[in-house]
Design a protein around this motif. Structure first.
Motif, short mmCIF file in Angstrom:
data_model
loop_
_atom_site.label_atom_id
_atom_site.label_comp_id
_atom_site.label_asym_id
_atom_site.label_seq_id
_atom_site.Cartn_x
_atom_site.Cartn_y
_atom_site.Cartn_z
N VAL A 105 10.71 3.37 17.10
CA VAL A 105 11.07 1.94 17.04
C VAL A 105 12.32 1.77 16.18
N SER A 135 20.78 -4.11 26.45
CA SER A 135 19.42 -3.58 26.59
C SER A 135 19.30 -2.61 27.76
N GLN A 191 16.17 -7.76 20.68
CA GLN A 191 14.93 -6.99 20.48
C GLN A 191 14.54 -6.20 21.73
N LEU A 192 14.94 -6.71 22.89
CA LEU A 192 14.60 -5.99 24.13
C LEU A 192 15.17 -4.57 24.11
N VAL A 194 15.16 -2.62 21.62
CA VAL A 194 14.21 -1.78 20.87
C VAL A 194 13.15 -1.25 21.83
N LEU A 195 12.66 -2.12 22.70
CA LEU A 195 11.66 -1.71 23.70
C LEU A 195 12.27 -0.74 24.71
N TRP A 196 13.50 -1.09 25.17
CA TRP A 196 14.16 -0.23 26.16
C TRP A 196 14.32 1.20 25.63
N LEU A 198 12.43 2.84 23.44
CA LEU A 198 11.20 3.57 23.07
C LEU A 198 10.89 4.76 23.96
#
Ligand SMILES: NC(=O)c1ccc[n+]([C@@H]2O[C@H](COP(=O)([O-])OP(=O)(O)OC[C@H]3O[C@@H](n4cnc5c(N)ncnc54)[C@H](OP(=O)(O)O)[C@@H]3O)[C@@H](O)[C@H]2O)c1
Length: 215
Positions: A105, A135, A191-192, A194-196, A198
Motif C-alpha cells: 500500500v 491511476s 487514491q485509486l 494506491v489500489l491500482w 497493489l
C-alpha cells in the motif's frame, strides 16, 4: 492541432509524448537536463522537441504535468506561472511520500481530505488542472488494448472547458472518460492509484485497468 508541452522526462512523460505524436500533435518535453533524453529522442523519431521546463510550458497550448508529486510545485515555478496561467493542465501526478509501501500500500504525503491537485489548484487559481492518467501504468496510457473494451479514466477539475478538452483526448486515446466533478474529486482519484498499484507490488501484476460497469 494543438501543441502539447509535457513537463517531465520520466516514463509517463515519454509514453504520453509518443502517444500525442502518434495522434498527430506537436510535442515538447521539459526537463532540467535535456541530455538525459537524447537517446530516447532518437528512438522517438526526433519528432518530439526537448527543452527546459520553461520552454515546454511556453510551447504548449495544452500542458501535461508528469513529474514526481513532491516536485510538482517546484517544477511549476521553474516552468513559469505566466506560461501556464489560463491553460489546461493534465495532471498525472500522485502525492507519493518518500517512504516505501506498507504491504504493497503506497503512502501519500496528503491526508484523507486532501489531494495534490487541490493543493496545486488552490495555489495557482488561474491554471485549469484536470486530473487524468494517474491511476494506470504508463504502458497502457495511450491506445490500451483490453478484451473487455475501453477502460475507464476518471477525471475531475474545476474548469468545464478544460475537462471537455481532456475528455476528447481521452476518447481519441482509447479511454472511456468519466467526469467525477470538481477538484475535490482528486482525493478519491489519487487514491485509486494506491489500489491500482497493489497487484503490482504484491504479485508483480501490472497489466490491468479499471472499468466502471453501469446498470
Ligand atoms: N510511472 C507510471 O507508470 C505512473 C503511472 C501513473 C501516474 N504516475 C505519476 O506520474 C508522475 C510521473 O511519473 P514518472 O514515473 O514518469 O516519473 P517520476 O520519476 O515520478 O518523475 C520524474 C520527473 O520528476 C522531475 N523531478 C524529480 N525530482 C525533481 C526535483 N527535485 N525538482 C524538479 N523536478 C524533479 C524530473 O525532472 P528532470 O526531468 O529534470 O529530471 C522528471 O521529469 C508521478 O507523479 C507519478 O506518481 C506514474
Amino acid at each position: 492541432m494543438k501543441k502539447v508541452g509535457i513537463l517531465g522526462s520520466g516514463q509517463v512523460a515519454k509514453a504520453l509524448a509518443s502517444g500525442f505524436v502518434r495522434h498527430g500533435y506537436e510535442v515538447m518535453l521539459g526537463t532540467r537536463d535535456v541530455t538525459k533524453l537524447a537517446e530516447w529522442q532518437t528512438t522517438a523519431g526526433n519528432q518530439v522537441r526537448v527543452g527546459s521546463f520553461e520552454e515546454a510550458a511556453k510551447f504548449g497550448d495544452l500542458i501535461v504535468l508528469a513529474v514526481l508529486g513532491r516536485a510538482a510545485q517546484e517544477v511549476i515555478h521553474m516552468a513559469g506561472i505566466a506560461h501556464l496561467d489560463g491553460k489546461t493542465i493534465i495532471d498525472t501526478t500522485n502525492p507519493i511520500a518518500e517512504v516505501p509501501p506498507e504491504d504493497g500500500v503506497l503512502k501519500y504525503f496528503t491526508g484523507p481530505d486532501e489531494s495534490l491537485m487541490e493543493q496545486l489548484q488552490d495555489r495557482y487559481p488561474a491554471m485549469h488542472f484536470v486530473k487524468a492518467f494517474n491511476s494506470v501504468g504508463n504502458a497502457y496510457m495511450v491506445d490500451p488494448q483490453f478484451k473487455e473494451g475501453r477502460p475507464t479514466m476518471f477525471i475531475c477539475g474545476n474548469n468545464a472547458d478544460a475537462k471537455q478538452e481532456v475528455k476528447g483526448i481521452l476518447y481519441k486515446f482509447g479511454w472511456e472518460p468519466e467526469d467525477m466533478g470538481k477538484a475535490a474529486a482528486a482525493r478519491p482519484i489519487e487514491q485509486l492509484c494506491v489500489l491500482w498499484c497493489l497487484p503490482g507490488f504484491l504479485n508483480n501484476q501490472w497489466g490491468h485497468a479499471v472499468k466502471l460497469i453501469k446498470a
